[in-house]
Design a protein around this motif. Structure first.
Motif, PDB file in Angstrom:
ATOM      1  N   THR A   1     -59.828 -20.287  17.548  1.00 25.07           N
ATOM      2  CA  THR A   1     -61.192 -19.824  17.743  1.00 25.07           C
ATOM      3  C   THR A   1     -61.219 -18.360  17.349  1.00 25.07           C
ATOM      4  OG1 THR A   1     -60.746 -19.235  20.041  1.00 25.07           O
ATOM      5  CG2 THR A   1     -61.657 -21.436  19.631  1.00 25.07           C
ATOM      6  N   SER A   2     -62.397 -17.833  17.143  1.00 24.33           N
ATOM      7  CA  SER A   2     -62.507 -16.431  16.768  1.00 24.33           C
ATOM      8  C   SER A   2     -61.868 -15.562  17.857  1.00 24.33           C
ATOM      9  CB  SER A   2     -63.976 -16.059  16.589  1.00 24.33           C
ATOM     10  OG  SER A   2     -64.082 -14.731  16.152  1.00 24.33           O
ATOM     11  N   GLY A   3     -60.970 -14.688  17.445  1.00 23.49           N
ATOM     12  CA  GLY A   3     -60.295 -13.806  18.399  1.00 23.49           C
ATOM     13  C   GLY A   3     -59.064 -14.418  19.040  1.00 23.49           C
ATOM     14  N   ASN A   4     -58.658 -15.601  18.605  1.00 25.92           N
ATOM     15  CA  ASN A   4     -57.474 -16.238  19.157  1.00 25.92           C
ATOM     16  C   ASN A   4     -56.477 -16.486  18.035  1.00 25.92           C
ATOM     17  OD1 ASN A   4     -55.551 -17.791  20.461  1.00 25.92           O
ATOM     18  ND2 ASN A   4     -57.074 -18.802  21.739  1.00 25.92           N
ATOM     19  N   ASP A   5     -55.329 -15.814  18.098  1.00 27.57           N
ATOM     20  CA  ASP A   5     -54.315 -15.899  17.056  1.00 27.57           C
ATOM     21  C   ASP A   5     -53.507 -17.194  17.141  1.00 27.57           C
ATOM     22  OD1 ASP A   5     -55.179 -13.435  16.314  1.00 27.57           O
ATOM     23  OD2 ASP A   5     -53.307 -12.390  16.720  1.00 27.57           O
ATOM     24  N   LEU A   6     -52.666 -17.381  16.127  1.00 24.55           N
ATOM     25  CA  LEU A   6     -51.762 -18.511  16.067  1.00 24.55           C
ATOM     26  C   LEU A   6     -50.423 -18.001  15.543  1.00 24.55           C
ATOM     27  CD1 LEU A   6     -52.128 -21.571  16.599  1.00 24.55           C
ATOM     28  CD2 LEU A   6     -52.482 -21.851  14.157  1.00 24.55           C
TER      29      LEU A   6
ATOM     30  N   LEU B   1     -58.243 -15.660  12.756  1.00 25.25           N
ATOM     31  CA  LEU B   1     -59.347 -16.333  12.087  1.00 25.25           C
ATOM     32  C   LEU B   1     -60.314 -15.292  11.542  1.00 25.25           C
ATOM     33  CD1 LEU B   1     -59.995 -19.282  11.589  1.00 25.25           C
ATOM     34  CD2 LEU B   1     -61.411 -19.277  13.625  1.00 25.25           C
ATOM     35  N   ASN B   2     -60.416 -15.229  10.226  1.00 26.65           N
ATOM     36  CA  ASN B   2     -61.322 -14.310   9.540  1.00 26.65           C
ATOM     37  C   ASN B   2     -62.520 -15.139   9.078  1.00 26.65           C
ATOM     38  OD1 ASN B   2     -62.534 -12.282   8.105  1.00 26.65           O
ATOM     39  ND2 ASN B   2     -60.915 -12.077   6.579  1.00 26.65           N
ATOM     40  N   GLY B   3     -63.568 -15.167   9.884  1.00 23.59           N
ATOM     41  CA  GLY B   3     -64.686 -16.070   9.623  1.00 23.59           C
ATOM     42  C   GLY B   3     -64.234 -17.483   9.942  1.00 23.59           C
ATOM     43  N   THR B   4     -64.046 -18.292   8.908  1.00 20.88           N
ATOM     44  CA  THR B   4     -63.509 -19.648   9.101  1.00 20.88           C
ATOM     45  C   THR B   4     -62.173 -19.827   8.387  1.00 20.88           C
ATOM     46  OG1 THR B   4     -64.725 -20.460   7.164  1.00 20.88           O
ATOM     47  CG2 THR B   4     -65.814 -20.662   9.321  1.00 20.88           C
ATOM     48  N   THR B   5     -61.612 -18.711   7.907  1.00 27.62           N
ATOM     49  CA  THR B   5     -60.374 -18.769   7.134  1.00 27.62           C
ATOM     50  C   THR B   5     -59.207 -18.180   7.928  1.00 27.62           C
ATOM     51  OG1 THR B   5     -61.668 -18.460   5.121  1.00 27.62           O
ATOM     52  CG2 THR B   5     -59.290 -18.115   4.964  1.00 27.62           C
TER      53      THR B   5
END
Length: 192
Positions: A130-135, A98-102
């Motif tokens: 969430t910020s810092g959590n990948d997918l 998550l880069n900001g909200t993108t």
């Protein structure tokens, strides 16, 4: 009794043959259409299983997955999709952060075969992250040509070939982020 039976056979005078000629084509079309529908459902389940298996397996890595491990996982595609050759199936794997909200691609890999799969629709991924959590996202696709279309000629049924596609997303389990590198101990991100 024999004479009565013989008279009954004679009285039919080809009615059964006429009925068979009228009904059998519809029965054959119905039978093969049901066979195609069943095959379509089966292939759809197999590509869903392929996406789920690869996405879930990669999501279990600690912090980094090596490209050679992903290549080994692509070998499972052939086992899941049997009897369809794995060369007819395309699997694209993506790691998003998550880069900001993108949602932004951190890394990607594919098995290099099969039809071109569309990129996943990331419009809802921000709600999963969430910020810092990948997918980790796996997209699997294959072309399916109905047997009826092949038998009757594709021009009769519109030349239909279906692109079956399935996208499955998983969160990494062992850590919040998951990187893919081309070599063990390397820092170059996977890019294809």
């Amino acid at each position: 009794m024999k004479q009565m039976f013989k008279r009954f056979l004679k009285a039919q005078s080809g009615a059964a043959a006429v009925e068979a000629v009228l009904i059998l084509p519809f029965l054959f079309i119905l039978y093969f259409s049901l066979q195609d529908f069943t095959a379509l459902v089966t292939f759809n389940r197999k590509i869903t299983l392929t996406s789920a298996t690869l996405s879930d397996t990669i999501a279990q890595y600690q912090t980094t997955v090596v490209r050679s491990d992903i290549t080994d996982m692509f070998n499972a595609v052939g086992m899941i999709m049997q009897p369809t050759p794995s060369a007819n199936v395309r699997v694209n794997l993506y790691g998003y952060y998550l880069n900001g909200t993108t949602p932004t691609i951190r890394w990607q890999a594919n098995n290099g075969s099969g039809p071109t799969c569309a990129a996943p629709d990331t419009s809802t991924y921000a709600t999963l992250m969430t910020s810092g959590n990948d997918l980790v996202v796996a997209v699997t696709c294959m072309n399916y040509t109905p047997w009826v279309a092949t038998f009757f000629g594709q021009s009769l049924v519109g030349g239909t070939t279906f692109l079956l596609s399935q996208t499955i997303a998983s969160r990494p389990r062992a850590s919040a982020t998951l990187s893919c590198v081309t070599t063990s101990g390397g820092t170059t991100a996977c890019s294809s």
